[in-house]
Design a protein around this motif. Structure first.
Motif, PDB file in Angstrom:
ATOM      1  N   VAL A 407      -3.405   2.472   3.612  1.00  0.00           N
ATOM      2  CA  VAL A 407      -3.369   2.811   2.174  1.00  0.00           C
ATOM      3  C   VAL A 407      -4.476   2.079   1.438  1.00  0.00           C
ATOM      4  O   VAL A 407      -5.237   2.669   0.655  1.00  0.00           O
ATOM      5  CB  VAL A 407      -1.986   2.477   1.564  1.00  0.00           C
ATOM      6  CG1 VAL A 407      -2.038   2.543   0.043  1.00  0.00           C
ATOM      7  CG2 VAL A 407      -0.928   3.434   2.095  1.00  0.00           C
ATOM      8  N   ARG A 408      -4.613   0.768   1.696  1.00  0.00           N
ATOM      9  CA  ARG A 408      -5.650  -0.034   1.015  1.00  0.00           C
ATOM     10  C   ARG A 408      -7.045   0.488   1.339  1.00  0.00           C
ATOM     11  O   ARG A 408      -7.904   0.613   0.459  1.00  0.00           O
ATOM     12  CB  ARG A 408      -5.550  -1.505   1.443  1.00  0.00           C
ATOM     13  CG  ARG A 408      -4.568  -2.326   0.643  1.00  0.00           C
ATOM     14  CD  ARG A 408      -4.857  -3.829   0.778  1.00  0.00           C
ATOM     15  NE  ARG A 408      -4.915  -4.263   2.165  1.00  0.00           N
ATOM     16  CZ  ARG A 408      -3.842  -4.613   2.878  1.00  0.00           C
ATOM     17  NH1 ARG A 408      -2.639  -4.558   2.351  1.00  0.00           N
ATOM     18  NH2 ARG A 408      -3.972  -4.999   4.127  1.00  0.00           N
ATOM     19  N   LEU A 410      -7.940   3.521   2.408  1.00  0.00           N
ATOM     20  CA  LEU A 410      -8.170   4.836   1.796  1.00  0.00           C
ATOM     21  C   LEU A 410      -8.451   4.712   0.297  1.00  0.00           C
ATOM     22  O   LEU A 410      -9.301   5.429  -0.245  1.00  0.00           O
ATOM     23  CB  LEU A 410      -6.959   5.751   2.025  1.00  0.00           C
ATOM     24  CG  LEU A 410      -6.709   6.209   3.467  1.00  0.00           C
ATOM     25  CD1 LEU A 410      -5.422   7.023   3.551  1.00  0.00           C
ATOM     26  CD2 LEU A 410      -7.874   7.030   4.006  1.00  0.00           C
ATOM     27  N   ASN A 411      -7.748   3.813  -0.369  1.00  0.00           N
ATOM     28  CA  ASN A 411      -7.985   3.626  -1.815  1.00  0.00           C
ATOM     29  C   ASN A 411      -9.428   3.196  -2.090  1.00  0.00           C
ATOM     30  O   ASN A 411     -10.015   3.572  -3.094  1.00  0.00           O
ATOM     31  CB  ASN A 411      -7.010   2.597  -2.391  1.00  0.00           C
ATOM     32  CG  ASN A 411      -5.587   3.139  -2.459  1.00  0.00           C
ATOM     33  OD1 ASN A 411      -5.384   4.342  -2.346  1.00  0.00           O
ATOM     34  ND2 ASN A 411      -4.616   2.255  -2.630  1.00  0.00           N
ATOM     35  N   GLN A 414     -12.192   5.989  -2.617  1.00  0.00           N
ATOM     36  CA  GLN A 414     -12.151   6.908  -3.762  1.00  0.00           C
ATOM     37  C   GLN A 414     -13.520   7.172  -4.396  1.00  0.00           C
ATOM     38  O   GLN A 414     -13.882   8.319  -4.640  1.00  0.00           O
ATOM     39  CB  GLN A 414     -11.161   6.387  -4.818  1.00  0.00           C
ATOM     40  CG  GLN A 414     -10.835   7.400  -5.906  1.00  0.00           C
ATOM     41  CD  GLN A 414     -10.119   8.632  -5.369  1.00  0.00           C
ATOM     42  OE1 GLN A 414      -9.111   8.522  -4.698  1.00  0.00           O
ATOM     43  NE2 GLN A 414     -10.659   9.818  -5.650  1.00  0.00           N
ATOM     44  N   LEU A 433      -8.878  13.356   0.466  1.00  0.00           N
ATOM     45  CA  LEU A 433      -8.479  11.943   0.429  1.00  0.00           C
ATOM     46  C   LEU A 433      -7.027  11.815  -0.029  1.00  0.00           C
ATOM     47  O   LEU A 433      -6.253  11.042   0.551  1.00  0.00           O
ATOM     48  CB  LEU A 433      -9.411  11.152  -0.491  1.00  0.00           C
ATOM     49  CG  LEU A 433      -9.257   9.626  -0.432  1.00  0.00           C
ATOM     50  CD1 LEU A 433      -9.496   9.080   0.978  1.00  0.00           C
ATOM     51  CD2 LEU A 433     -10.212   8.937  -1.412  1.00  0.00           C
ATOM     52  N   ALA A 434      -6.645  12.606  -1.024  1.00  0.00           N
ATOM     53  CA  ALA A 434      -5.260  12.571  -1.514  1.00  0.00           C
ATOM     54  C   ALA A 434      -4.278  12.982  -0.413  1.00  0.00           C
ATOM     55  O   ALA A 434      -3.202  12.385  -0.255  1.00  0.00           O
ATOM     56  CB  ALA A 434      -5.112  13.484  -2.732  1.00  0.00           C
ATOM     57  N   GLN A 437      -3.885  10.115   1.885  1.00  0.00           N
ATOM     58  CA  GLN A 437      -3.077   9.066   1.253  1.00  0.00           C
ATOM     59  C   GLN A 437      -1.588   9.397   1.369  1.00  0.00           C
ATOM     60  O   GLN A 437      -0.758   8.511   1.592  1.00  0.00           O
ATOM     61  CB  GLN A 437      -3.511   8.883  -0.206  1.00  0.00           C
ATOM     62  CG  GLN A 437      -4.863   8.159  -0.314  1.00  0.00           C
ATOM     63  CD  GLN A 437      -5.539   8.288  -1.678  1.00  0.00           C
ATOM     64  OE1 GLN A 437      -5.400   9.304  -2.357  1.00  0.00           O
ATOM     65  NE2 GLN A 437      -6.288   7.260  -2.077  1.00  0.00           N
ATOM     66  N   ALA A 440      -0.514   8.543   4.808  1.00  0.00           N
ATOM     67  CA  ALA A 440      -0.452   7.088   5.014  1.00  0.00           C
ATOM     68  C   ALA A 440       0.880   6.526   4.530  1.00  0.00           C
ATOM     69  O   ALA A 440       1.438   5.607   5.141  1.00  0.00           O
ATOM     70  CB  ALA A 440      -1.604   6.406   4.287  1.00  0.00           C
ATOM     71  N   THR A 441       1.397   7.070   3.429  1.00  0.00           N
ATOM     72  CA  THR A 441       2.653   6.538   2.879  1.00  0.00           C
ATOM     73  C   THR A 441       3.878   7.197   3.505  1.00  0.00           C
ATOM     74  O   THR A 441       4.956   6.628   3.495  1.00  0.00           O
ATOM     75  CB  THR A 441       2.705   6.724   1.345  1.00  0.00           C
ATOM     76  OG1 THR A 441       2.378   8.083   1.039  1.00  0.00           O
ATOM     77  CG2 THR A 441       1.715   5.810   0.648  1.00  0.00           C
TER      78      THR A 441
END
Length: 519
Positions: A407-408, A410-411, A414, A433-434, A437, A440-441
């Motif tokens: 998550v980190r 991928l953020n 952006q 990318l979304a 994400q 990932a979660t």
């Protein structure tokens, strides 16, 4: 590469610098008989000569197709060409054959000899290609060679490198590019667990693939003849897949191009006892492998990513790299997406390009054996347990929870997604990318979770593969190719036969003499 430090785009960077990017795709796929077993038929004649056709060939086996696009200026152009090649294949398939959509193979017989080596004809270069495949078979078994994947080839435009070199006051552009591409490669290796978690699509295999192999897979409940590892992502990239323990000890490094070339050449020049025991020829004097060295040729080196330069006639990959430097990188850690009729979606392609630029523009310290060791352990962890809650990997900052780390990371990507979309005046990169994400979660959104779930629902991974194969074929046969393109492809197929015949006609040297000199 420190995920705790916030990534920012360099001050010299602007979105127009992504314009020079070129991408090409190489996609493998097994031909499958209507009864679900791998095809035993020859390469379809309508597709031309697999030795000399520039876009349609075979990989290891006669039944393992490889489709190759030319480098394209946009993702859409690359995927459009890949789809046209798939249409040509489906129009030429006979005997009710389909293209198997998964990376791990469809049903195989217990006997390796049922997996036919690709036959490239009677020219010396053709016979050498077949001999190389024979060598892979006697070394690792032919089953391993039926695994299919997708390679995404990417080059960055000189506009970007020129601007960057100017900012760093560097005058030798090719040397600068070599260093930066190697930095990208080192960072990609560090981020391979992220790629396998997000794009891994081989959580299960047909039981026939496991014949004679030690493994710790378990039967998938309610799914006949299907074995899996709970929470696995990409068995293709693990010990059961396209890896090999011999190469673990090679210590081929990516810190300097000369060092990388020397490492590869050392492996090609060093005999290996187990391969010496096999012998280079059988008892009747027929060659069974090119040599008894750790690698027969450069292409035998398995790596999730490679530096590449276009080879000229008669040139080896390392000679091309040595004389002209790195021209592009080849991302190899990518499973086929079985839900796509061409094995890859726009979202995956966009994500790989965001990832590439992130790896390129991030700090990339040298990659040394200690780090290589824990990176290999990370890969094995994610291959087998990547979707498990709380699973941990090792990073430069110590142990981290995998999903939080993804998550980190991928953020941080952006601003790169924003830059691509600004240049292309669209939203594809941000959407991609979304999507990642979300995966990932929530591990249930991953391809591997979807395949596991659908295999249960349909009764086996094989049934899922057969259903998708038929669905894709129906869609692709309804796809129109322009008359001009159809005419061009038909001419290329005819020309490829003429080119192969010319090679064979002009062959003057005896193959055994040719091979003796090559060895």
């Amino acid at each position: 590469m420190n995920p705790s430090l916030h990534f920012t785009l360099p001050t010299w960077f602007n979105s127009a610098l992504v314009a020079g990017m070129k991408r090409g795709i190489e996609k493998e796929g097994l031909r499958m008989q209507s009864n679900g077993h791998a095809s035993k038929a020859f390469h379809p004649a309508k597709l031309g000569s697999k030795l000399t056709h520039p876009y349609i060939t075979t990989d290891y086996s006669e039944n393992l197709l490889e489709l190759i696009t030319t480098p394209k200026a946009t993702i859409k152009d690359a995927l459009d060409m890949l789809r046209e090649l798939h249409v040509l294949v489906h129009r030429s398939l006979e005997y009710g054959e389909l293209m198997w959509p998964l990376s791990m193979p469809c049903m195989l017989s217990a006997d390796d000899s049922d997996i036919p080596l690709a036959d490239y004809g009677t020219s010396n270069i053709g016979r050498l290609k077949t001999l190389y495949r024979s060598g892979l078979g006697v070394r690792y078994g032919r089953k391993m060679q039926t695994i299919a994947g997708l390679h995404y080839n990417l080059s960055v435009g000189d506009d970007l490198f020129n601007k960057w070199a100017k900012a760093e006051v560097c005058t030798d552009l090719q040397d600068f590019k070599n260093k930066k591409y190697l930095g990208l490669i080192r960072n990609f290796k560090r981020l391979t667990p992220l790629v396998l978690y997000l794009l891994g699509a081989s959580p299960s295999v047909c039981g026939c693939f496991l014949t004679g192999r030690t493994h710790d897979l378990v039967p998938l409940d309610n799914a006949k003849h299907t074995y899996y590892q709970p929470n696995s992502t990409s068995l293709r990239m693990g010990k059961l897949g396209y890896t090999n323990s011999v190469q673990k000890e090679l210590d081929i490094r990516y810190n300097d191009l000369d060092e990388y070339i020397k490492g590869l050449r050392r492996a090609i020049g060093t005999p290996f006892a187990d391969f010496t025991d096999i012998g280079v020829d059988d008892k009747d004097g027929n060659p069974v492998q090119i040599n008894d060295h750790i690698l027969q040729i450069e292409n035998e080196f398995y790596s999730p990513i490679r530096p590449k330069q276009v080879t000229q006639s008669g040139e080896t990959p390392t000679h091309a790299l040595q004389s002209r430097g790195i021209a592009y990188v080849e991302f190899r850690a990518i499973d086929l997406d079985p839900y796509s009729d061409i094995g890859i979606t726009t979202a995956t392609a966009c994500f790989l390009e965001i990832l590439a630029l992130y790896c390129l523009l991030s700090e990339s310290p040298d990659l040394l054996p200690d780090e290589e060791q824990y990176l290999a352990d990370n890969v094995e962890t994610v291959v087998n347990h990547g979707r498990k809650k709380g699973v941990r990997i090792t990073t430069e900052q110590g142990e981290q929870e995998l999903h939080e780390w993804i998550v980190r990371t991928l953020n941080e990507m952006q601003p790169i997604a924003d830059a691509f979309d600004e240049y292309h005046e669209g939203n594809d990169y941000r959407s991609a990318l979304a999507l990642m994400q979300g995966k990932a979660t929530n591990p249930n959104f991953t391809l591997s979770a979807q395949i596991e779930s659908d295999s249960r629902r349909l009764g086996s991974t094989w049934k899922l593969g057969q259903f998708l194969a038929q669905k894709h074929q129906n869609e692709l046969l309804g796809y129109a190719i322009s008359n001009e393109n159809a005419f061009n492809y038909a001419n290329i197929a005819i020309q490829s036969f003429a080119d192969q015949q010319q090679l064979e006609r002009e062959e003057t040297q005896d193959f055994y003499e040719y091979l003796r000199q090559y060895r």
